[in-house]
Motif scaffolding. Sequence first.
Motif, PDB file in Angstrom:
ATOM      1  N   GLY A  87       0.816  -1.208   0.000  1.00 17.86           N
ATOM      2  CA  GLY A  87       0.000   0.000   0.000  1.00 17.86           C
ATOM      3  C   GLY A  87       0.850   1.259   0.000  1.00 17.86           C
ATOM      4  O   GLY A  87       1.990   1.248   0.475  1.00 17.86           O
ATOM      5  N   TRP A  88       0.277   2.348  -0.532  1.00 17.52           N
ATOM      6  CA  TRP A  88       1.045   3.604  -0.606  1.00 17.52           C
ATOM      7  C   TRP A  88       0.080   4.775  -0.464  1.00 17.52           C
ATOM      8  O   TRP A  88      -0.888   4.877  -1.194  1.00 17.52           O
ATOM      9  N   PRO A  89       0.313   5.657   0.498  1.00 13.92           N
ATOM     10  CA  PRO A  89      -0.628   6.758   0.770  1.00 13.92           C
ATOM     11  C   PRO A  89      -0.398   7.956  -0.142  1.00 13.92           C
ATOM     12  O   PRO A  89       0.605   8.053  -0.857  1.00 13.92           O
ATOM     13  N   GLY A  90      -1.349   8.884  -0.092  1.00 14.67           N
ATOM     14  CA  GLY A  90      -1.153  10.200  -0.703  1.00 14.67           C
ATOM     15  C   GLY A  90      -1.672  10.368  -2.116  1.00 14.67           C
ATOM     16  O   GLY A  90      -1.424  11.411  -2.740  1.00 14.67           O
ATOM     17  N   ALA A  91      -2.386   9.383  -2.665  1.00 11.23           N
ATOM     18  CA  ALA A  91      -2.896   9.532  -4.034  1.00 11.23           C
ATOM     19  C   ALA A  91      -3.874  10.700  -4.102  1.00 11.23           C
ATOM     20  O   ALA A  91      -4.670  10.928  -3.182  1.00 11.23           O
ATOM     21  N   ARG A  92      -3.828  11.439  -5.198  1.00  9.28           N
ATOM     22  CA  ARG A  92      -4.708  12.598  -5.366  1.00  9.28           C
ATOM     23  C   ARG A  92      -5.426  12.539  -6.700  1.00  9.28           C
ATOM     24  O   ARG A  92      -4.971  11.897  -7.640  1.00  9.28           O
ATOM     25  N   MET A  93      -6.529  13.247  -6.775  1.00  8.15           N
ATOM     26  CA  MET A  93      -7.314  13.323  -8.004  1.00  8.15           C
ATOM     27  C   MET A  93      -7.720  14.781  -8.206  1.00  8.15           C
ATOM     28  O   MET A  93      -8.198  15.439  -7.291  1.00  8.15           O
ATOM     29  N   TYR A  94      -7.487  15.291  -9.417  1.00  5.02           N
ATOM     30  CA  TYR A  94      -7.875  16.664  -9.747  1.00  5.02           C
ATOM     31  C   TYR A  94      -7.968  16.767 -11.266  1.00  5.02           C
ATOM     32  O   TYR A  94      -7.705  15.783 -11.982  1.00  5.02           O
ATOM     33  N   THR A  95      -8.334  17.914 -11.745  1.00  5.12           N
ATOM     34  CA  THR A  95      -8.502  18.096 -13.180  1.00  5.12           C
ATOM     35  C   THR A  95      -7.224  17.708 -13.927  1.00  5.12           C
ATOM     36  O   THR A  95      -6.147  18.191 -13.626  1.00  5.12           O
ATOM     37  N   GLY A  96      -7.372  16.815 -14.887  1.00  4.43           N
ATOM     38  CA  GLY A  96      -6.229  16.346 -15.646  1.00  4.43           C
ATOM     39  C   GLY A  96      -5.453  15.235 -14.973  1.00  4.43           C
ATOM     40  O   GLY A  96      -4.479  14.717 -15.543  1.00  4.43           O
ATOM     41  N   HIS A  97      -5.849  14.870 -13.768  1.00  4.53           N
ATOM     42  CA  HIS A  97      -5.158  13.829 -13.004  1.00  4.53           C
ATOM     43  C   HIS A  97      -6.233  12.904 -12.442  1.00  4.53           C
ATOM     44  O   HIS A  97      -6.610  12.991 -11.277  1.00  4.53           O
ATOM     45  N   THR A  98      -6.762  12.065 -13.304  1.00  5.53           N
ATOM     46  CA  THR A  98      -7.905  11.220 -12.945  1.00  5.53           C
ATOM     47  C   THR A  98      -7.470   9.768 -12.848  1.00  5.53           C
ATOM     48  O   THR A  98      -6.560   9.326 -13.554  1.00  5.53           O
ATOM     49  N   PRO A  99      -8.118   8.988 -11.969  1.00  6.03           N
ATOM     50  CA  PRO A  99      -7.658   7.617 -11.723  1.00  6.03           C
ATOM     51  C   PRO A  99      -8.119   6.625 -12.781  1.00  6.03           C
ATOM     52  O   PRO A  99      -9.045   6.885 -13.562  1.00  6.03           O
ATOM     53  N   ASN A 100      -7.443   5.485 -12.787  1.00  2.00           N
ATOM     54  CA  ASN A 100      -7.928   4.338 -13.544  1.00  2.00           C
ATOM     55  C   ASN A 100      -9.244   3.862 -12.940  1.00  2.00           C
ATOM     56  O   ASN A 100      -9.443   3.958 -11.729  1.00  2.00           O
ATOM     57  N   VAL A 101     -10.097   3.325 -13.786  1.00  2.00           N
ATOM     58  CA  VAL A 101     -11.312   2.685 -13.287  1.00  2.00           C
ATOM     59  C   VAL A 101     -11.144   1.179 -13.443  1.00  2.00           C
ATOM     60  O   VAL A 101     -10.488   0.705 -14.373  1.00  2.00           O
ATOM     61  N   LEU A 102     -11.755   0.435 -12.552  1.00  5.94           N
ATOM     62  CA  LEU A 102     -11.528  -1.004 -12.498  1.00  5.94           C
ATOM     63  C   LEU A 102     -12.068  -1.755 -13.703  1.00  5.94           C
ATOM     64  O   LEU A 102     -11.507  -2.777 -14.107  1.00  5.94           O
ATOM     65  N   ASP A 103     -13.133  -1.255 -14.286  1.00  4.22           N
ATOM     66  CA  ASP A 103     -13.815  -2.027 -15.320  1.00  4.22           C
ATOM     67  C   ASP A 103     -13.518  -1.527 -16.726  1.00  4.22           C
ATOM     68  O   ASP A 103     -14.354  -1.611 -17.631  1.00  4.22           O
ATOM     69  N   ARG A 104     -12.320  -1.034 -16.898  1.00  4.10           N
ATOM     70  CA  ARG A 104     -11.759  -0.677 -18.197  1.00  4.10           C
ATOM     71  C   ARG A 104     -10.290  -1.122 -18.197  1.00  4.10           C
ATOM     72  O   ARG A 104      -9.701  -1.306 -17.128  1.00  4.10           O
ATOM     73  N   PRO A 105      -9.689  -1.279 -19.358  1.00  5.08           N
ATOM     74  CA  PRO A 105      -8.236  -1.459 -19.340  1.00  5.08           C
ATOM     75  C   PRO A 105      -7.598  -0.263 -18.646  1.00  5.08           C
ATOM     76  O   PRO A 105      -8.108   0.863 -18.711  1.00  5.08           O
ATOM     77  N   ALA A 106      -6.493  -0.492 -17.976  1.00  2.00           N
ATOM     78  CA  ALA A 106      -5.797   0.595 -17.297  1.00  2.00           C
ATOM     79  C   ALA A 106      -5.271   1.599 -18.315  1.00  2.00           C
ATOM     80  O   ALA A 106      -5.130   1.305 -19.505  1.00  2.00           O
ATOM     81  N   LYS A 107      -5.011   2.802 -17.832  1.00  2.00           N
ATOM     82  CA  LYS A 107      -4.328   3.780 -18.675  1.00  2.00           C
ATOM     83  C   LYS A 107      -2.906   3.309 -18.948  1.00  2.00           C
ATOM     84  O   LYS A 107      -2.402   2.397 -18.290  1.00  2.00           O
TER      85      LYS A 107
END
Length: 436
Positions: A320-340
């Motif tokens: 595990g690794w803390p500190g992940a962030r999400m903001y405009t232009g920095h969006t996460p992978n979604v589980l039910d699609r191929p990863a970026k």
Amino acid sequence: MPELREERQEVGTCVELFAGGGGLAMAVHAAGFRPLLVNELAPRACQSLKNNPPDPKAPEKRWPLVSGDVSKIDFSEHITEEVDVLAGGPPCQPFSLGGVHKGTEDKRNMFPEMFRAIREMRPKAVICENVRGLLRPSFKPYFKYILNELTLPFVERDEDATWEDHNELLEKLIANESVDLAERYVVKEMEVNAADYGVPQIRNRVIIVAFRADLDVAWEKFMPAKTHSEESLIYSMREGGPYWKRHKVTADVRKRVIANLPELDYENEKVKEKLKLEPWRTLRDAIAGIDENEGKPLPYVSEEAVKYKVEVDGIRDHVGWPGARMYTGHTPNVLDRPAKTVKAGVHGVPGGESVMQLDDVNFVNFGGGDGYRYMTVRETARVMTFPDRWILDGPRGEKMRQLGNAVPVKLGAAFAEAVANALKSVGALEDPEKRK
């Protein structure tokens, strides 16, 4: 997964340049090519290659690693056998959207060393992988030059000539077909998306394959066809579809995914053809286990594991690794699609490619927002289709860099096996016992 099949039959020899963490080297070896030389510059990547035998059934055998600057290697000192395949992905940063876009002016441009290796080893075939950025308008003329020089690698460029001058000479020679077939290569390039070949990742690349012209290889008959499609994934996710039989999620998660699925035009002929393929693999598929990891799901990463950077259930690199962030232009992978696209992230990963959205919207991500977290190195390795046995050297950032610079094993295997079959078709691969 055929490229990692248990029974491996040796078919020929190979040399691997710019090996990185070993993705393409592993794929070419698994296709039956015995490595004569493997080169890599980065110390941590070299250690990763040292950590991992080519064949887990023969752990005493190691990669014939020659570390350091490829420009300093005299191949005649190391190569005493005929080379069937030369493979490698010259550093892509000069041409990558994530780089500084210096292109041919960038000292990391290693295509000239690839051409030198061809001149010195005269391989029967070449496999080269690089970023799609080479096709951008600003780099496309140089990409055409790469293809021309790969076609006539023995026509050496004068020291005082610019690449544009040399390209003009090459185009004249190619047009009049005056160069002997034994010193020409037939070159084909393909734009590929790794997801179309069963890799659980959207990864757009250029694959260049070349065969010595005197072999008269009909590559078109062997070029690997796409095996997976987005349309089949969408269809498999419909209510009651097989995707949900593989993955036991809550009704809320399933409904949310289904509600956001695009509509398919089932009367469209192209859609009909794509529905005949296997579904794209998703990030959820990768974590659950595909191919050689089938039936081996990675255990859940808890909030505590994220907070304290805990290795989960003793699985190497599943930390595990803390500190992940999400903001405009920095969006996460979604589980039910191929990863970026997994990126090396020399200056950090700007698009959120190392972050994943979770089913649990209340998951506490310490130091960041809730409902998402950083992907573990092991999850990322699965997205790159590395086997779980592969040991990466260095701290987390360096391991992620090696993965981002790698060729997905499954994508490399599709092309390595196709090249092997093409060479076999013209009798270009001798009985390995006769070589010894």
